[in-house]
Design a protein around this motif. Structure first.
Motif, PDB file in Angstrom:
ATOM      1  N   GLU A 147     -82.792 -28.724  37.367  1.00  0.00           N
ATOM      2  CA  GLU A 147     -81.894 -29.576  36.122  1.00  0.00           C
ATOM      3  C   GLU A 147     -82.685 -29.316  34.727  1.00  0.00           C
ATOM      4  O   GLU A 147     -81.909 -29.242  33.695  1.00  0.00           O
ATOM      5  N   SER A 148     -83.859 -29.599  34.715  1.00  0.00           N
ATOM      6  CA  SER A 148     -84.459 -29.330  33.487  1.00  0.00           C
ATOM      7  C   SER A 148     -85.864 -28.976  33.610  1.00  0.00           C
ATOM      8  O   SER A 148     -86.607 -29.303  34.388  1.00  0.00           O
ATOM      9  N   GLY A 149     -86.052 -27.783  32.656  1.00  0.00           N
ATOM     10  CA  GLY A 149     -87.459 -27.233  32.924  1.00  0.00           C
ATOM     11  C   GLY A 149     -87.202 -25.787  32.897  1.00  0.00           C
ATOM     12  O   GLY A 149     -86.316 -25.120  32.385  1.00  0.00           O
ATOM     13  N   PRO A 150     -88.275 -24.724  33.058  1.00  0.00           N
ATOM     14  CA  PRO A 150     -88.521 -23.420  33.096  1.00  0.00           C
ATOM     15  C   PRO A 150     -87.719 -22.644  34.136  1.00  0.00           C
ATOM     16  O   PRO A 150     -87.756 -23.057  35.155  1.00  0.00           O
ATOM     17  N   VAL A 151     -86.969 -21.546  33.738  1.00  0.00           N
ATOM     18  CA  VAL A 151     -86.493 -20.558  34.698  1.00  0.00           C
ATOM     19  C   VAL A 151     -86.851 -19.456  34.147  1.00  0.00           C
ATOM     20  O   VAL A 151     -86.678 -19.155  32.972  1.00  0.00           O
ATOM     21  N   ARG A 152     -87.496 -18.364  35.055  1.00  0.00           N
ATOM     22  CA  ARG A 152     -87.803 -17.166  34.485  1.00  0.00           C
ATOM     23  C   ARG A 152     -86.458 -16.088  34.512  1.00  0.00           C
ATOM     24  O   ARG A 152     -85.806 -16.083  35.564  1.00  0.00           O
ATOM     25  N   VAL A 153     -86.285 -15.449  33.223  1.00  0.00           N
ATOM     26  CA  VAL A 153     -85.033 -15.048  33.035  1.00  0.00           C
ATOM     27  C   VAL A 153     -85.495 -13.354  32.504  1.00  0.00           C
ATOM     28  O   VAL A 153     -86.025 -13.494  31.635  1.00  0.00           O
ATOM     29  N   THR A 154     -84.856 -12.435  32.821  1.00  0.00           N
ATOM     30  CA  THR A 154     -84.968 -10.769  32.627  1.00  0.00           C
ATOM     31  C   THR A 154     -83.708 -10.818  32.392  1.00  0.00           C
ATOM     32  O   THR A 154     -82.819 -10.674  32.940  1.00  0.00           O
ATOM     33  N   VAL A 155     -83.528  -9.898  31.056  1.00  0.00           N
ATOM     34  CA  VAL A 155     -82.447  -9.367  30.504  1.00  0.00           C
ATOM     35  C   VAL A 155     -82.724  -7.814  30.823  1.00  0.00           C
ATOM     36  O   VAL A 155     -83.578  -7.229  29.937  1.00  0.00           O
ATOM     37  N   GLN A 156     -81.565  -6.992  31.396  1.00  0.00           N
ATOM     38  CA  GLN A 156     -81.814  -5.700  31.291  1.00  0.00           C
ATOM     39  C   GLN A 156     -80.480  -5.205  30.719  1.00  0.00           C
ATOM     40  O   GLN A 156     -79.341  -5.239  31.077  1.00  0.00           O
ATOM     41  N   ALA A 157     -80.765  -4.247  29.268  1.00  0.00           N
ATOM     42  CA  ALA A 157     -79.501  -3.833  28.690  1.00  0.00           C
ATOM     43  C   ALA A 157     -79.560  -2.132  28.882  1.00  0.00           C
ATOM     44  O   ALA A 157     -80.769  -1.565  28.608  1.00  0.00           O
ATOM     45  N   ALA A 158     -78.713  -1.733  29.312  1.00  0.00           N
ATOM     46  CA  ALA A 158     -78.520  -0.201  29.336  1.00  0.00           C
ATOM     47  C   ALA A 158     -77.172   0.457  28.616  1.00  0.00           C
ATOM     48  O   ALA A 158     -76.289  -0.249  28.967  1.00  0.00           O
ATOM     49  N   ALA A 159     -77.332   1.679  28.785  1.00  0.00           N
ATOM     50  CA  ALA A 159     -76.041   2.423  28.011  1.00  0.00           C
ATOM     51  C   ALA A 159     -74.922   2.590  29.275  1.00  0.00           C
ATOM     52  O   ALA A 159     -73.866   2.807  28.888  1.00  0.00           O
TER      53      ALA A 159
END
Length: 177
Positions: free
Chosen positions: A59-71
């Motif tokens: 609800e409130s607090g940290p979440v680990r997020v990874t973003v991968q951008a590729a062609a």
């Protein structure tokens, strides 16, 4: 491929993937898959969407997020490693597409401009694990108990594709059969 990971602070069980266009004043959950909603302003589910809302168990607090951008499309999702996996198409209009929350923090800015590959549309595959633990904790102060992976690549618009749904939290949103 470009890959960035951040500890993102969320509020109200959500964060957004957007460019300059987003308005959720009238968001309707009808037909929502429980993880990521491809939205056209002012809040209608649509493929492709102008932006997306991603629901977190936390609800409130940290979440680990990874973003991968590729062609191009990355390999298939490792379904054993994730509780939920959904693909959507997004237009992400604007100059600085980003992952953002209600908090103006350094984590959001480190996940900005992940669509460095030029104008959309994009295919966005969102993975999540730990949403049930995040929901049980309600307020997470320390290390995140929830993790998300967002893979992005340029692609023609296509319908939302629900690949895997298995957490309990998502069932609160998904239509019951």
């Amino acid at each position: 491929m470009i890959s960035k990971t951040a500890r993102l602070c969320v509020a109200d069980h959500q964060y957004w993937i957007h460019g300059d266009v987003y308005d959720v004043t009238e968001w309707r959950y009808t037909g929502f898959n429980g993880l990521v909603a491809s939205i056209a302003a002012p809040g209608v589910l649509r493929d492709p969407g102008d932006f997306a809302i991603v629901m977190t168990g936390t609800e409130s607090g940290p979440v680990r997020v990874t973003v991968q951008a590729a062609a191009r499309e990355l390999g298939p999702a490792n379904l054993d490693a994730w509780d939920e996996v959904v693909e959507v198409s997004l237009l992400l209009r604007g100059e600085n597409p980003a992952v953002v929350t209600d908090f103006d923090d350094d984590a959001s800015s480190s996940l900005s401009a992940f669509t460095v590959l030029g104008p959309g549309p994009y295919r966005v595959r969102v993975h999540a694990r730990g949403r049930d633990a995040g929901q049980e904790a309600l307020m997470v102060d320390d290390e995140p108990v929830e993790e998300h992976l967002i893979q992005v690549w340029p692609a023609p618009a296509a319908p939302t594709h629900v690949i895997k749904t298995s957490d309990t939290y998502g069932t609160t949103f998904r239509p019951q059969n």
